[in-house]
Enzyme design. Structure first.
Site, PDB file in Angstrom:
ATOM      1  N   SER A  59       0.800  -1.225   0.000  1.00 34.50           N
ATOM      2  CA  SER A  59       0.000   0.000   0.000  1.00 34.50           C
ATOM      3  C   SER A  59       0.834   1.277   0.000  1.00 34.50           C
ATOM      4  CB  SER A  59      -0.936   0.016   1.213  1.00 34.50           C
ATOM      5  OG  SER A  59      -0.205   0.110   2.422  1.00 34.50           O
ATOM      6  N   LYS A 132       0.936   4.738   6.786  1.00 37.81           N
ATOM      7  CA  LYS A 132       0.407   5.581   5.711  1.00 37.81           C
ATOM      8  C   LYS A 132       1.069   6.960   5.793  1.00 37.81           C
ATOM      9  CE  LYS A 132      -2.780   2.409   4.793  1.00 37.81           C
ATOM     10  NZ  LYS A 132      -2.743   1.555   3.580  1.00 37.81           N
TER      11      LYS A 132
END
Length: 289
Positions: A59, A132
């Protein structure tokens, strides 16, 4: 060299033999002691200062690849809130779907290895640990897209060179999944951050799973430490320098932009303390011999 003398001014042979005995500790006695001290230091550093995290998914490609290990500064957010552009490790809320994580090896040896890895911070992350990039901080208005398909923060479009594979524009926005690039404007609530992965095609992030409480943030990932061929600092992209607007940290003060080497500075006091203790032991040893 200072020598101990008896009442007649001669060298005390008993004290000299005792000193020689202390200096000649066998390796089989010294090595276990050093291992215990090293393990305790690793646990303390992992708990309060720094921790290595394993990257289990794609990701964050190509900033972070599967199998990379990053070093996370665990104390920086004790003195300030996260800033835009930083890469952070956090615990997902109940809305965040657990990420795929391999089960530990079966048997006693596998469980023991996992336990030791958890203590020193080199094991695989838990299913609710995520990494993230911070896109919006409290008070920011985040949405996508402008006429060029870019994410905007407080009306300022972001040129994101770290995003190599973006989500498609032709899919309609869906608040229950992150497949589309487009999403409605989100006002980041107080005490929370809006995070997104760099690989937008596969990242499940705040677009569909909601902002993350700052209290859930474990720390800032500031460096890739493994494999050695990818050793690199995770700096803040310059695109966030142009963002302005109503965003403020939860404490009411604007977030402080750190230097890329900010986490490395934590190691310096520890190293100085170690050097100081070694110097003290050297001086003490010299005075006694």
């Amino acid at each position: 060299m200072v020598q101990t003398l008896d009442e007649d001014g001669a060298v005390d042979p008993w004290r000299r033999r005792a000193r020689r005995t202390r200096r000649q500790m066998p390796l089989w006695q010294e090595l276990p002691l050093l291992l215990v001290v090293a393990f305790c230091l690793a646990v303390l550093i992992r708990t309060f200062l720094l921790q290595a995290f394993f990257i289990p998914s794609g990701s964050m490609e190509d900033t972070l690849l599967v199998g990379d290990r990053v070093l996370v500064n665990k104390v920086v957010y004790d003195v300030r809130d996260p800033a835009r552009g930083e890469v952070v490790v956090f615990r997902g809320t109940d809305r965040w779907a657990p990420q795929v994580d391999e089960q530990p090896k079966p048997g006693v040896a596998g469980r023991l290895a996992r336990t030791v890895g958890d203590l020193v911070g080199v094991s695989r992350p838990g299913e609710k640990d995520f990494i993230k990039r911070v896109i919006g901080v409290p008070g920011d208005r985040v949405k996508c897209c402008d006429s060029q398909g870019r994410v905007t923060v407080n009306g300022t479009p972001l040129n994101e060179p770290y995003v190599l594979r973006d989500s498609p524009l032709d899919l309609p926005p869906n608040p229950s999944e992150c497949r589309s690039r487009r999403f409605d404007e989100v006002v980041v609530p107080p005490g929370q951050i809006f995070v997104m992965g760099d690989h937008r095609e596969v990242s499940q992030d705040a677009r569909c799973q909601g902002p993350v409480p700052i209290d859930n943030v474990v720390g800032r990932a500031f460096m890739v430490v493994w494999p050695s061929s990818r050793w690199n600092a995770l700096s803040v992209p310059s695109t966030f320098d142009d963002v302005s607007g109503p965003a403020t940290a939860s404490s009411g003060a604007p977030p402080v932009r750190p230097t890329p080497q900010g986490g490395v500075l934590l190691i310096l006091p520890l190293a100085a303390a170690i050097r100081g203790s070694r110097a003290f032991r050297t001086v003490t040893s010299s005075s006694a011999t």
